[in-house]
Write an enzyme that holds these catalytic residues in place. Sequence first.
Site, short mmCIF file in Angstrom:
data_model
loop_
_atom_site.label_atom_id
_atom_site.label_comp_id
_atom_site.label_asym_id
_atom_site.label_seq_id
_atom_site.Cartn_x
_atom_site.Cartn_y
_atom_site.Cartn_z
N HIS A 223 11.60 -46.49 76.15
CA HIS A 223 11.92 -48.07 76.59
C HIS A 223 12.53 -48.02 77.15
O HIS A 223 13.78 -47.60 77.39
CB HIS A 223 11.92 -48.82 75.07
N GLY A 224 12.82 -49.78 77.67
CA GLY A 224 14.20 -49.64 79.11
C GLY A 224 13.76 -49.20 80.15
O GLY A 224 12.82 -48.74 80.49
N THR B 121 10.42 -54.46 79.34
CA THR B 121 11.99 -54.89 79.68
C THR B 121 12.01 -55.46 81.36
O THR B 121 12.54 -56.55 81.31
CB THR B 121 12.22 -52.99 80.08
N HIS C 79 3.29 -46.85 76.39
CA HIS C 79 4.58 -47.38 76.26
C HIS C 79 5.59 -47.15 76.73
O HIS C 79 5.60 -46.23 76.86
CB HIS C 79 5.75 -47.07 74.58
N GLY C 80 6.82 -48.15 76.80
CA GLY C 80 7.39 -48.00 77.69
C GLY C 80 7.70 -48.13 79.72
O GLY C 80 7.33 -47.38 80.41
N ASP D 100 4.55 -55.83 67.95
CA ASP D 100 4.91 -54.62 68.53
C ASP D 100 5.77 -53.57 67.55
O ASP D 100 6.40 -54.11 66.64
CB ASP D 100 5.73 -54.42 69.41
N HIS D 101 6.38 -52.60 67.69
CA HIS D 101 7.08 -51.42 66.70
C HIS D 101 7.31 -52.67 65.22
O HIS D 101 8.31 -53.10 65.24
CB HIS D 101 8.20 -51.38 67.34
N ASN E 194 1.98 -51.01 77.46
CA ASN E 194 3.11 -51.88 77.06
C ASN E 194 4.16 -52.36 77.57
O ASN E 194 4.99 -51.46 79.12
CB ASN E 194 3.62 -51.13 75.44
P1 13P Z 1 9.85 -51.52 78.23
O1 13P Z 1 10.15 -52.34 77.71
O2 13P Z 1 10.06 -49.51 78.89
O3 13P Z 1 8.31 -51.87 78.79
O4 13P Z 1 8.45 -50.78 77.12
C1 13P Z 1 7.56 -51.42 76.55
C2 13P Z 1 6.49 -50.76 74.83
O5 13P Z 1 6.40 -49.17 75.32
C3 13P Z 1 6.80 -52.19 73.90
O6 13P Z 1 6.11 -51.55 72.91
#
Ligand code: 13P
Length: 283
Positions: free
Chosen positions: A178-179, A231, A206-207, A81-82, A228
């Site tokens: 994210h989060g 969190t 994402h997120g 990931d990232h 993805n």
């Molecule tokens: P979340 O942490 O919001 O689930 O996002 C995950 C993500 O996009 C990882 O790249």
Amino acid sequence: MKAATLDITTAARDGHYAVGAFNVFDYVSMKAVISAAARLHSPAIIQISARTAKAIGPVLIAQMFSDLAARVDVPLALHLDHCPDVQLISDVIDAGWQSVLFDASHLGFDEARQLTRAVVAKAHPRGVAVESEIENILGVEDGVGSNEARHAYSVEQLVETARYTHTDLLAPQLGTAHGLYTSDPVLHPERVTEIRALTDMPIVLHGGTGLSAAEFRAFIGAGVSKINISTQIKRSYMSAALADLGSAREAERWEPLPVFDAVAEAVSAAVEPLLRVFAGKAV
Ligand code: 13P
């Protein structure tokens, strides 16, 4: 079984569903996600943050993944990931992972294009697919990213850049972060439709934590192929560990293995409904 990230995501694109990419942090959570995917006969992507990759090491992670993936008959890929760190990407390629997200969202347009193209040129001869992010997804994920919007490009610029860099998967900004969401996000599934009109490259959302089933369906209907989730897995993991450790202390039960069982159960329970939604099934 091990499979190429691009095969898994193009099958999702062609089948009008999405494949879940779940961040895991150790053997316990990796096994829990893979077991959930096997139970639901669903493909999945095992996703590892750069921080986790550095903490455990790319070789050991690849060994754990190979061992677990060989025991089930659903297609599974191991994905970084990232990652803005080109050295870590090289290490992961050497260790035989299936794909990486080169995160160039902190760079200006031209530099992001050049570096992404260079990463792809290293990855492709080794059979490793590259997801590209040049706009930034809001929020900080395991130490990478920013809460400030940095770059926003037109869909034409994104698609032209993906072609120029020979990227395999595209991660645009779609209104998610994210989060945990502290207010309702303004989501942009229409951006997916616009990108899909210009390219058939698999698109990544994402997120995912905190979105509703209806919101996931809107994105999948528009053409998202990889979703993805991090969190939500972290929270399930930590809450289960906390609860089990609390009862262990009360009972004076100083045994580590029940904690792992509690964590595995919670992570599987978090992943299974998401896999159903991503596959287009009722929860
Ligand atoms: P979340 O942490 O919001 O689930 O996002 C995950 C993500 O996009 C990882 O790249």
